[in-house]
Design an enzyme around this catalytic site. Structure first.
Site, PDB file in Angstrom:
ATOM      1  N   THR A 277     -17.649  17.810  83.427  1.00 46.47           N
ATOM      2  CA  THR A 277     -17.906  16.607  84.220  1.00 46.47           C
ATOM      3  C   THR A 277     -16.632  15.822  84.479  1.00 46.47           C
ATOM      4  O   THR A 277     -15.694  15.848  83.663  1.00 46.47           O
ATOM      5  CB  THR A 277     -18.914  15.714  83.461  1.00 46.47           C
ATOM      6  OG1 THR A 277     -18.960  14.433  84.073  1.00 46.47           O
ATOM      7  CG2 THR A 277     -18.499  15.513  82.003  1.00 46.47           C
ATOM      8  N   ASP A 278     -16.628  15.054  85.557  1.00 47.16           N
ATOM      9  CA  ASP A 278     -15.484  14.175  85.830  1.00 47.16           C
ATOM     10  C   ASP A 278     -15.378  13.042  84.808  1.00 47.16           C
ATOM     11  O   ASP A 278     -14.340  12.394  84.713  1.00 47.16           O
ATOM     12  CB  ASP A 278     -15.558  13.606  87.260  1.00 47.16           C
ATOM     13  CG  ASP A 278     -16.801  12.781  87.554  1.00 47.16           C
ATOM     14  OD1 ASP A 278     -17.674  12.639  86.666  1.00 47.16           O
ATOM     15  OD2 ASP A 278     -16.901  12.262  88.683  1.00 47.16           O
ATOM     16  N   GLU A 279     -16.454  12.803  84.045  1.00 45.61           N
ATOM     17  CA  GLU A 279     -16.412  11.689  83.088  1.00 45.61           C
ATOM     18  C   GLU A 279     -15.396  11.911  81.977  1.00 45.61           C
ATOM     19  O   GLU A 279     -15.030  10.964  81.279  1.00 45.61           O
ATOM     20  CB  GLU A 279     -17.802  11.444  82.487  1.00 45.61           C
ATOM     21  CG  GLU A 279     -18.798  11.019  83.543  1.00 45.61           C
ATOM     22  CD  GLU A 279     -20.067  10.401  82.987  1.00 45.61           C
ATOM     23  OE1 GLU A 279     -20.070   9.934  81.843  1.00 45.61           O
ATOM     24  OE2 GLU A 279     -21.058  10.392  83.724  1.00 45.61           O
TER      25      GLU A 279
ATOM     26  N   TYR B  28     -21.183  10.555  75.196  1.00 49.91           N
ATOM     27  CA  TYR B  28     -21.448  11.739  76.030  1.00 49.91           C
ATOM     28  C   TYR B  28     -20.149  12.363  76.524  1.00 49.91           C
ATOM     29  O   TYR B  28     -19.908  13.563  76.331  1.00 49.91           O
ATOM     30  CB  TYR B  28     -22.341  11.365  77.228  1.00 49.91           C
ATOM     31  CG  TYR B  28     -22.300  12.390  78.339  1.00 49.91           C
ATOM     32  CD1 TYR B  28     -22.884  13.645  78.188  1.00 49.91           C
ATOM     33  CD2 TYR B  28     -21.635  12.126  79.553  1.00 49.91           C
ATOM     34  CE1 TYR B  28     -22.829  14.595  79.194  1.00 49.91           C
ATOM     35  CE2 TYR B  28     -21.575  13.063  80.566  1.00 49.91           C
ATOM     36  CZ  TYR B  28     -22.175  14.304  80.384  1.00 49.91           C
ATOM     37  OH  TYR B  28     -22.104  15.245  81.377  1.00 49.91           O
TER      38      TYR B  28
ATOM     39  N   LYS C 273     -18.319  15.997  75.756  1.00 50.10           N
ATOM     40  CA  LYS C 273     -17.981  16.976  76.801  1.00 50.10           C
ATOM     41  C   LYS C 273     -16.473  17.279  76.759  1.00 50.10           C
ATOM     42  O   LYS C 273     -16.056  18.420  76.952  1.00 50.10           O
ATOM     43  CB  LYS C 273     -18.362  16.453  78.192  1.00 50.10           C
ATOM     44  CG  LYS C 273     -19.855  16.397  78.470  1.00 50.10           C
ATOM     45  CD  LYS C 273     -20.560  17.753  78.456  1.00 50.10           C
ATOM     46  CE  LYS C 273     -20.218  18.625  79.653  1.00 50.10           C
ATOM     47  NZ  LYS C 273     -21.058  19.869  79.667  1.00 50.10           N
TER      48      LYS C 273
HETATM   49  P1  NAD Z   1     -30.045  18.390  82.082  1.00 50.07           P
HETATM   50  O1  NAD Z   1     -30.100  17.393  80.978  1.00 50.07           O
HETATM   51  O2  NAD Z   1     -30.957  18.250  83.255  1.00 50.07           O
HETATM   52  O3  NAD Z   1     -30.304  19.857  81.494  1.00 50.07           O
HETATM   53  C1  NAD Z   1     -29.734  20.287  80.287  1.00 50.07           C
HETATM   54  C2  NAD Z   1     -30.453  21.572  79.865  1.00 50.07           C
HETATM   55  O4  NAD Z   1     -29.842  22.035  78.650  1.00 50.07           O
HETATM   56  C3  NAD Z   1     -31.944  21.363  79.562  1.00 50.07           C
HETATM   57  O5  NAD Z   1     -32.708  22.388  80.165  1.00 50.07           O
HETATM   58  C4  NAD Z   1     -32.023  21.439  78.048  1.00 50.07           C
HETATM   59  O6  NAD Z   1     -33.260  21.953  77.570  1.00 50.07           O
HETATM   60  C5  NAD Z   1     -30.863  22.396  77.733  1.00 50.07           C
HETATM   61  N1  NAD Z   1     -30.349  22.217  76.371  1.00 50.07           N
HETATM   62  C6  NAD Z   1     -30.019  21.044  75.762  1.00 50.07           C
HETATM   63  N2  NAD Z   1     -29.623  21.286  74.491  1.00 50.07           N
HETATM   64  C7  NAD Z   1     -29.669  22.632  74.327  1.00 50.07           C
HETATM   65  C8  NAD Z   1     -29.366  23.502  73.233  1.00 50.07           C
HETATM   66  N3  NAD Z   1     -28.933  23.015  72.047  1.00 50.07           N
HETATM   67  N4  NAD Z   1     -29.521  24.836  73.407  1.00 50.07           N
HETATM   68  C9  NAD Z   1     -29.965  25.332  74.592  1.00 50.07           C
HETATM   69  N5  NAD Z   1     -30.300  24.569  75.636  1.00 50.07           N
HETATM   70  C10 NAD Z   1     -30.146  23.231  75.506  1.00 50.07           C
HETATM   71  O7  NAD Z   1     -28.531  18.412  82.548  1.00 50.07           O
HETATM   72  P2  NAD Z   1     -27.899  18.645  84.000  1.00 50.07           P
HETATM   73  O8  NAD Z   1     -27.823  17.355  84.700  1.00 50.07           O
HETATM   74  O9  NAD Z   1     -28.554  19.812  84.638  1.00 50.07           O
HETATM   75  O10 NAD Z   1     -26.403  19.043  83.584  1.00 50.07           O
HETATM   76  C11 NAD Z   1     -26.059  20.394  83.335  1.00 50.07           C
HETATM   77  C12 NAD Z   1     -24.582  20.471  82.939  1.00 50.07           C
HETATM   78  O11 NAD Z   1     -23.790  19.943  83.998  1.00 50.07           O
HETATM   79  C13 NAD Z   1     -24.229  19.662  81.696  1.00 50.07           C
HETATM   80  O12 NAD Z   1     -23.312  20.404  80.936  1.00 50.07           O
HETATM   81  C14 NAD Z   1     -23.593  18.385  82.247  1.00 50.07           C
HETATM   82  O13 NAD Z   1     -22.658  17.863  81.343  1.00 50.07           O
HETATM   83  C15 NAD Z   1     -22.947  18.922  83.500  1.00 50.07           C
HETATM   84  N6  NAD Z   1     -22.770  17.932  84.591  1.00 50.07           N
HETATM   85  C16 NAD Z   1     -23.828  17.207  85.041  1.00 50.07           C
HETATM   86  C17 NAD Z   1     -23.661  16.312  86.102  1.00 50.07           C
HETATM   87  C18 NAD Z   1     -24.809  15.511  86.654  1.00 50.07           C
HETATM   88  O14 NAD Z   1     -24.584  14.663  87.539  1.00 50.07           O
HETATM   89  N7  NAD Z   1     -26.047  15.701  86.197  1.00 50.07           N
HETATM   90  C19 NAD Z   1     -22.392  16.181  86.680  1.00 50.07           C
HETATM   91  C20 NAD Z   1     -21.328  16.935  86.186  1.00 50.07           C
HETATM   92  C21 NAD Z   1     -21.543  17.824  85.156  1.00 50.07           C
HETATM   93  O1  TDX Z   2     -31.196   2.521  85.283  1.00 48.12           O
HETATM   94  C1  TDX Z   2     -30.014   2.695  85.632  1.00 48.12           C
HETATM   95  N1  TDX Z   2     -29.351   1.673  86.257  1.00 48.12           N
HETATM   96  C2  TDX Z   2     -28.047   1.768  86.660  1.00 48.12           C
HETATM   97  O2  TDX Z   2     -27.495   0.808  87.219  1.00 48.12           O
HETATM   98  C3  TDX Z   2     -29.315   3.945  85.433  1.00 48.12           C
HETATM   99  C4  TDX Z   2     -29.997   5.095  84.770  1.00 48.12           C
HETATM  100  C5  TDX Z   2     -28.002   4.020  85.855  1.00 48.12           C
HETATM  101  N2  TDX Z   2     -27.379   2.961  86.425  1.00 48.12           N
HETATM  102  C6  TDX Z   2     -25.958   3.108  86.853  1.00 48.12           C
HETATM  103  C7  TDX Z   2     -25.017   3.582  85.768  1.00 48.12           C
HETATM  104  C8  TDX Z   2     -23.986   4.380  86.539  1.00 48.12           C
HETATM  105  O3  TDX Z   2     -22.974   3.516  87.027  1.00 48.12           O
HETATM  106  O4  TDX Z   2     -25.928   4.122  87.862  1.00 48.12           O
HETATM  107  C9  TDX Z   2     -24.768   4.954  87.721  1.00 48.12           C
HETATM  108  C10 TDX Z   2     -25.205   6.388  87.531  1.00 48.12           C
HETATM  109  O5  TDX Z   2     -25.819   6.467  86.251  1.00 48.12           O
HETATM  110  P1  TDX Z   2     -26.384   7.864  85.683  1.00 48.12           P
HETATM  111  O6  TDX Z   2     -27.325   8.445  86.690  1.00 48.12           O
HETATM  112  O7  TDX Z   2     -26.853   7.640  84.302  1.00 48.12           O
HETATM  113  O8  TDX Z   2     -25.070   8.791  85.741  1.00 48.12           O
HETATM  114  P2  TDX Z   2     -23.632   8.653  85.049  1.00 48.12           P
HETATM  115  O9  TDX Z   2     -23.666   7.792  83.858  1.00 48.12           O
HETATM  116  O10 TDX Z   2     -22.660   8.286  86.137  1.00 48.12           O
HETATM  117  O11 TDX Z   2     -23.416  10.173  84.580  1.00 48.12           O
HETATM  118  C11 TDX Z   2     -23.808  11.267  85.436  1.00 48.12           C
HETATM  119  O12 TDX Z   2     -22.731  11.832  86.109  1.00 48.12           O
HETATM  120  C12 TDX Z   2     -21.851  12.636  85.387  1.00 48.12           C
HETATM  121  C13 TDX Z   2     -24.563  12.342  84.667  1.00 48.12           C
HETATM  122  O13 TDX Z   2     -25.638  11.760  83.963  1.00 48.12           O
HETATM  123  C14 TDX Z   2     -23.680  13.100  83.760  1.00 48.12           C
HETATM  124  O14 TDX Z   2     -24.370  14.172  83.116  1.00 48.12           O
HETATM  125  C15 TDX Z   2     -22.551  13.659  84.531  1.00 48.12           C
HETATM  126  O15 TDX Z   2     -21.649  14.263  83.662  1.00 48.12           O
END
Ligand code: NAD
Ligand code: TDX
Length: 336
Positions: free
Chosen positions: A125-127, A150, A154
């Site tokens: 992730t970019d975070e 988090y 990562k």
């Molecule tokens: P998500 O939370 O929707 O899904 C995570 C999945 O991992 C789930 O199906 C969960 O059951 C599984 N999991 C969790 N712990 C586990 C374990 N111990 N063993 C096996 N499986 C396990 O997450 P997502 O949003 O789909 O993100 C997927 C990946 O992409 C993550 O690594 C996250 O850091 C990365 N990522 C997400 C975003 C975003 O905006 N959502 C952005 C950049 C990177």
């Molecule tokens: O209820 C809310 N109110 C609010 O203002 C929630 C859930 C979020 N927010 C804000 C917080 C952030 O500035 O919105 C923005 C986005 O929040 P999230 O959806 O929780 O995402 P973020 O914290 O930016 O992280 C996401 O992007 C990078 C994903 O959850 C991560 O898994 C990924 O790595």
């Protein structure tokens, strides 16, 4: 034909990635997922019976379970999504984040290396880069400076992947993507949470002043970027993935209300997230110039499609908003 082990394939991005792989054809896919609160096999109901697809329930932090999957399926490629992924949950309790994101990644690296895996793609992730001020973008050489439990976990996983490449010559690649949105995203994240609350006529909890900026990408564009890295990336490299769509949170929320035909009186400004990163923005020059990847979706069109998807998939939304979801929601929002 390669056999690809996808970890976390029952989650938001993993399920979209598996669908893309199966549509492309030419691969066998094994999905290893522990089915935590965020994992939902209904997200893959349409492909569950495809001949090239198998699901295994298992925990990446349990070495014997991971070894059993490799012994049974002998994958040559690993694409590693499995993680605890929600920042707010990591503020409430970081322990599962360290266990899965750090320990689980090391277990997976060890077992994959022992089994001669030819390519290990780590989805990050970019975070990990921390927070930006008003200007500038994250490049692959921006120093790592995570701010939440988090993102710290990562970053730990990214460094273990880097070490596996440098120490053991294990062929690893890392992607770092910005905020995703689209079908099958668990409604703890900003966009689906706001859509479902608005549809229910509930208040929309915006943290702080709503001026924090996120750089949005449609989930299938992220998935096509990961595929490009899997197929054409260089071992040991990091590739940023982003859709060039920076928005303030309040702007996103107001756009959603407009698309849903709801009024702005639903917006409630609530106590800010502790340590809330101000701004993320991805410089995607490397993946575009080196691998020829481009995002295919504009924010406006894909956000409208996402709203339509949540409107038309009430059964999926109902099943993921179980008792456990309601408990989390109360803990996270009631006192704000
Ligand atoms: P998500 O939370 O929707 O899904 C995570 C999945 O991992 C789930 O199906 C969960 O059951 C599984 N999991 C969790 N712990 C586990 C374990 N111990 N063993 C096996 N499986 C396990 O997450 P997502 O949003 O789909 O993100 C997927 C990946 O992409 C993550 O690594 C996250 O850091 C990365 N990522 C997400 C975003 C975003 O905006 N959502 C952005 C950049 C990177
Ligand atoms: O209820 C809310 N109110 C609010 O203002 C929630 C859930 C979020 N927010 C804000 C917080 C952030 O500035 O919105 C923005 C986005 O929040 P999230 O959806 O929780 O995402 P973020 O914290 O930016 O992280 C996401 O992007 C990078 C994903 O959850 C991560 O898994 C990924 O790595």
């Amino acid at each position: 034909m390669s056999k690809i082990l996808v970890t976390g394939g029952a989650g938001f991005i993993g399920s979209n990635f598996i669908r893309l792989l199966l549509q492309r054809g030419g691969h066998q896919v094994v999905n290893l997922d522990a089915l935590t609160y965020a994992g939902n096999l209904e997200s893959l109901a349409d492909v569950a019976n495809e001949p090239g697809y198998a699901f295994v329930k298992g925990d990446i932090a349990e070495r014997d379970q991971v070894e059993a999957v490799f012994a049974a399926h002998r994958p040559s490629v690993v694409v590693h999504f499995a993680a605890e992924s929600h920042v707010d949950r990591s503020v409430l309790d970081a322990s599962a984040f360290v266990r899965t994101n750090v320990m689980g990644t090391q277990v997976l690296l060890d077992v994959a290396r022992a089994n001669g895996v030819e390519r290990f793609v780590h989805v990050s992730t970019d975070e990990v880069y921390g927070s930006l001020g008003a200007t500038g973008k994250f490049t692959e050489s921006t120093p790592l400076a995570p701010n939440s439990p988090y993102s710290a976990s990562k970053t730990g996983s990214d460094l273990l992947v880097r070490a596996a490449f440098h120490t053991h010559g294990f062929p690893c690649l890392t992607t770092r993507c910005s905020n995703n949105y689209g079908p099958f995203q668990f409604p703890e994240k900003l966009i689906p949470l706001m859509i479902l609350n608005a549809l229910d006529g509930k208040s929309l909890p915006v943290y702080g002043d709503g001026k924090n900026v996120r750089d949005w990408i449609y989930v299938t564009d992220h998935c096509s970027g990961i595929l490009a890295v899997m197929e054409r990336g260089r071992d040991g490299e990091v590739y940023n993935i982003g859709g060039n769509a920076e928005k303030q949170n309040i702007e996103v929320v107001k756009t959603l209300l407009g698309l849903l035909g709801k009024g702005e009186e639903l917006i409630t400004f609530v106590k800010d997230r502790p340590g809330h990163d101000l701004r993320y923005a991805i410089d995607n020059t490397k993946i575009r110039s080196e691998l020829g990847w481009e995002p295919a979706h504009s924010f406006d069109t894909a956000l409208r499609e996402t709203v339509d998807w949540y409107r038309s998939n009430a059964a999926w939304c109902g099943s993921v908003r179980s008792g456990a979801y309601r408990d989390y929601y109360a803990r996270q929002y009631d006192a704000r």
